[in-house]
Design an enzyme around this catalytic site. Structure first.
Site, mmCIF file in Angstrom:
data_model
loop_
_atom_site.group_PDB
_atom_site.id
_atom_site.type_symbol
_atom_site.label_atom_id
_atom_site.label_comp_id
_atom_site.label_asym_id
_atom_site.label_seq_id
_atom_site.Cartn_x
_atom_site.Cartn_y
_atom_site.Cartn_z
ATOM 1 N N ASN A 1 10.671 -1.728 5.775
ATOM 2 C CA ASN A 1 9.535 -0.821 6.036
ATOM 3 C C ASN A 1 9.475 -0.322 7.484
ATOM 4 O O ASN A 1 8.764 0.643 7.787
ATOM 5 C CB ASN A 1 8.190 -1.491 5.691
ATOM 6 C CG ASN A 1 7.909 -1.572 4.209
ATOM 7 O OD1 ASN A 1 7.172 -2.445 3.746
ATOM 8 N ND2 ASN A 1 8.492 -0.661 3.420
ATOM 9 N N ASP B 1 2.735 -1.403 -4.843
ATOM 10 C CA ASP B 1 3.348 -0.081 -4.612
ATOM 11 C C ASP B 1 2.395 1.031 -5.059
ATOM 12 O O ASP B 1 1.624 0.852 -6.002
ATOM 13 C CB ASP B 1 4.663 -0.004 -5.401
ATOM 14 C CG ASP B 1 5.553 1.118 -4.891
ATOM 15 O OD1 ASP B 1 5.230 1.736 -3.859
ATOM 16 O OD2 ASP B 1 6.584 1.385 -5.540
HETATM 17 C C1 FPP Z 1 3.514 0.493 -0.878
HETATM 18 O O1 FPP Z 1 2.896 1.735 -1.017
HETATM 19 C C2 FPP Z 1 2.732 -0.393 -0.036
HETATM 20 C C3 FPP Z 1 3.146 -0.899 1.163
HETATM 21 C C4 FPP Z 1 4.427 -0.606 1.774
HETATM 22 C C5 FPP Z 1 2.300 -1.794 1.955
HETATM 23 C C6 FPP Z 1 1.345 -2.691 1.238
HETATM 24 C C7 FPP Z 1 0.325 -3.076 2.232
HETATM 25 C C8 FPP Z 1 -1.002 -3.174 2.034
HETATM 26 C C9 FPP Z 1 -1.652 -3.029 0.724
HETATM 27 C C10 FPP Z 1 -1.925 -3.427 3.176
HETATM 28 C C11 FPP Z 1 -1.749 -4.663 3.997
HETATM 29 C C12 FPP Z 1 -1.504 -5.934 3.267
HETATM 30 C C13 FPP Z 1 -2.304 -7.052 3.269
HETATM 31 C C14 FPP Z 1 -1.785 -8.305 2.648
HETATM 32 C C15 FPP Z 1 -3.648 -7.089 3.853
HETATM 33 P P1 FPP Z 1 3.720 3.044 -0.604
HETATM 34 O O2 FPP Z 1 3.228 3.490 0.718
HETATM 35 O O3 FPP Z 1 5.180 2.761 -0.652
HETATM 36 O O4 FPP Z 1 3.285 4.016 -1.734
HETATM 37 P P2 FPP Z 1 4.121 5.259 -2.309
HETATM 38 O O5 FPP Z 1 5.351 4.689 -2.945
HETATM 39 O O6 FPP Z 1 3.179 5.872 -3.295
HETATM 40 O O7 FPP Z 1 4.410 6.156 -1.147
#
Ligand code: FPP
Length: 247
Positions: A66, A18
């Site tokens: 998501n 996250d």
């Molecule tokens: C949360 O950050 C992250 C995600 C919803 C996606 C995680 C995905 C990756 C790191 C890339 C692809 C994965 C792999 C396995 C290659 P957020 O966007 O919710 O952050 P925020 O809460 O600060 O807005």
């Protein structure tokens, strides 16, 4: 300390990655840049987990919730996941990593699921760390799918309701055959499970780290494991058992 094969590392570490968006915002960058940097952290973490002797690493890549993000961001995340598989599959295979996908595999358009399944198939016989990629995953959805399968068996008369035991439920989940996570990490300071591995987390140690996911490094993982090793796990008893339930 040496980061090669720690003494008694947790067998299974699961991570809620996250904070990509906040990492980007803090730098005045678009959210997509946070996700891009997040993929670099994924690469480093998979390698570090293998080096440390962890047997299973589960990463929450895309939840069934998501899809409600703006279409451009969903497309961006899909693109990054596809690029990760396309670019890194050969190397992961060479490094003996076994990939397994958890989440709902049905009704997905586009080429993402075939690509993930190809990664699973290519690495099926590898014997190194198992990388579980949670994609289109939600724990309640996983449990509902498992319950439907069990109910169908009862309805067909091939199983009695009394045959439904915790072990049988575990074996009906997407994580069938995988030991429950010993340690669940969440980055970015948020303290919740967000529909991640709810059944499997029954006795997991939970750790909430202040680092945003793009800042997660090998050292962050080592530090978290050292903290985990200082915790006493009792699994509902009064003293720590010699062997963890589900391991
Ligand atoms: C949360 O950050 C992250 C995600 C919803 C996606 C995680 C995905 C990756 C790191 C890339 C692809 C994965 C792999 C396995 C290659 P957020 O966007 O919710 O952050 P925020 O809460 O600060 O807005």
């Amino acid at each position: 300390m040496s980061d090669r094969h720690m003494i008694c590392p947790p067998k299974h570490v699961a991570i809620i990655m996250d904070g990509n968006g906040r990492w980007a915002k803090a730098r005045g960058l678009p959210r997509s840049m946070g996700h891009r940097k997040g993929v670099e952290a994924v690469r480093e973490t998979v390698r570090a987990a293998g080096d440390l002797g962890i047997s299973y690493l589960t990463l929450y890549a895309f939840s069934s919730e998501n899809w409600s993000r703006p279409e451009a961001e969903v497309n961006d995340l899909m693109g990054l996941l596809k690029a990760f598989i396309r670019r890194d599959l050969a190397e992961l295979h060479r490094e003996n990593v076994r990939i397994r996908i958890i989440g709902d595999r049905t009704n997905l358009r586009g080429d993402i699921m075939p690509l993930l399944l190809e990664a699973e198939e290519t690495t099926r016989n590898n014997t190194g760390i198992t990388l579980l990629i949670a994609f289109n995953y939600g724990a309640r959805d996983e449990m509902v799918r498992a319950m439907r399968r069990l109910a169908a068996e009862v309805a067909a008369g091939t199983m009695s309701p009394d045959d439904i035991t915790p072990a049988r439920v575990s074996a009906s989940l997407d994580t069938s055959g995988i030991p429950d996570p010993d340690l669940i990490l969440r980055t970015s300071g948020e303290e919740r499970l967000s529909n991640f591995l709810l059944w499997q987390a029954a006795y997991s140690e939970l750790m909430f780290l202040p680092e945003l996911w793009p800042d997660f490094t090998r050292e962050t993982l080592i530090h978290a494991i050292e903290r985990f090793q200082r915790r006493e796990r009792r699994f509902g008893g009064v003293t720590a058992p010699s062997l963890a339930v589900g391991s």
